[in-house]
Design a protein around this motif. Sequence first.
Motif, short mmCIF file in Angstrom:
data_model
loop_
_atom_site.label_atom_id
_atom_site.label_comp_id
_atom_site.label_asym_id
_atom_site.label_seq_id
_atom_site.Cartn_x
_atom_site.Cartn_y
_atom_site.Cartn_z
N VAL A 79 0.85 -1.19 0.00
CA VAL A 79 0.00 0.00 0.00
C VAL A 79 0.89 1.24 0.00
O VAL A 79 2.00 1.22 0.54
CB VAL A 79 -0.97 0.04 1.21
CG1 VAL A 79 -1.94 -1.12 1.15
CG2 VAL A 79 -0.24 0.04 2.51
N ASP A 96 0.92 6.81 2.22
CA ASP A 96 -0.13 7.67 2.77
C ASP A 96 -1.48 6.96 2.86
O ASP A 96 -2.50 7.59 3.11
CB ASP A 96 -0.26 8.95 1.95
CG ASP A 96 -0.65 8.67 0.50
OD1 ASP A 96 -0.54 7.50 0.06
OD2 ASP A 96 -1.05 9.62 -0.18
N ALA A 97 -1.50 5.64 2.69
CA ALA A 97 -2.74 4.87 2.75
C ALA A 97 -2.73 3.94 3.96
O ALA A 97 -1.66 3.51 4.41
CB ALA A 97 -2.91 4.05 1.47
N TRP A 128 -10.88 1.34 9.15
CA TRP A 128 -9.55 1.39 8.55
C TRP A 128 -8.56 1.96 9.54
O TRP A 128 -8.91 2.81 10.37
CB TRP A 128 -9.57 2.27 7.29
CG TRP A 128 -10.23 1.56 6.16
CD1 TRP A 128 -11.54 1.65 5.80
CD2 TRP A 128 -9.63 0.62 5.29
NE1 TRP A 128 -11.79 0.80 4.75
CE2 TRP A 128 -10.63 0.18 4.40
CE3 TRP A 128 -8.34 0.12 5.15
CZ2 TRP A 128 -10.37 -0.76 3.40
CZ3 TRP A 128 -8.09 -0.81 4.15
CH2 TRP A 128 -9.10 -1.24 3.30
N SER A 170 -6.17 6.92 7.72
CA SER A 170 -7.57 7.14 7.38
C SER A 170 -8.46 7.17 8.63
O SER A 170 -9.14 8.15 8.90
CB SER A 170 -8.06 6.03 6.43
OG SER A 170 -9.46 6.04 6.32
N GLY A 212 -8.53 -0.68 0.08
CA GLY A 212 -8.49 0.69 0.56
C GLY A 212 -9.87 1.19 0.90
O GLY A 212 -10.87 0.60 0.48
#
Length: 137
Positions: free
Chosen positions: A65, A68-69, A94, A98, A134
Amino acid sequence: MTVLVHTHPLVLQLENDLLPLFRAALPALAAAAPRALASVFAFSSGTASAFHDYHFGISCLLEDVPDDAPEEVALLVSVTGLESGARLSAQVVWGQPSGRVETQADLSAGDLPALHAALPGLLASLQEAASRGGPRM
C-alpha cells in the motif's frame, strides 16, 4: 482457560461466541483478499488493576500500500463500561492515516442478539474492504 483474564460474564460470553466465529471466517477472507494477512485478536484495556474494556476482532494487514494509505482494515467488537453498564459496539474500520469507518452496527447496551444478527454483514463488509484494498472514496 480464557484468553482474557479478570473477566466479566459478558466478556466470557463474547470470547466464547466470537473467537471461534472469527477463526472460521479466516479462510474466506484469505480467498477473497489473498494479498492480506488476516488474524484474530482479543485484548483488554484499562488500568492495571481493573480492565474495563475488551476488544475482539479480525485484523487484515494489506501489503504493497502507498505510504499515505492505511495498511490495515479490521472488524472490531468492543464491550466498554463493564463497571457501569456494559455497552457493545461493532464496526469495520480502517487504520491510520484514514481511520475511516467502513460500516458499523447499531447496538444498544448489552444487546447480544443484535450483535449476532449484525455479524454476517460486518464480516461481509470486512471481506469486501480487504479485497478492495483501501477505504471507499
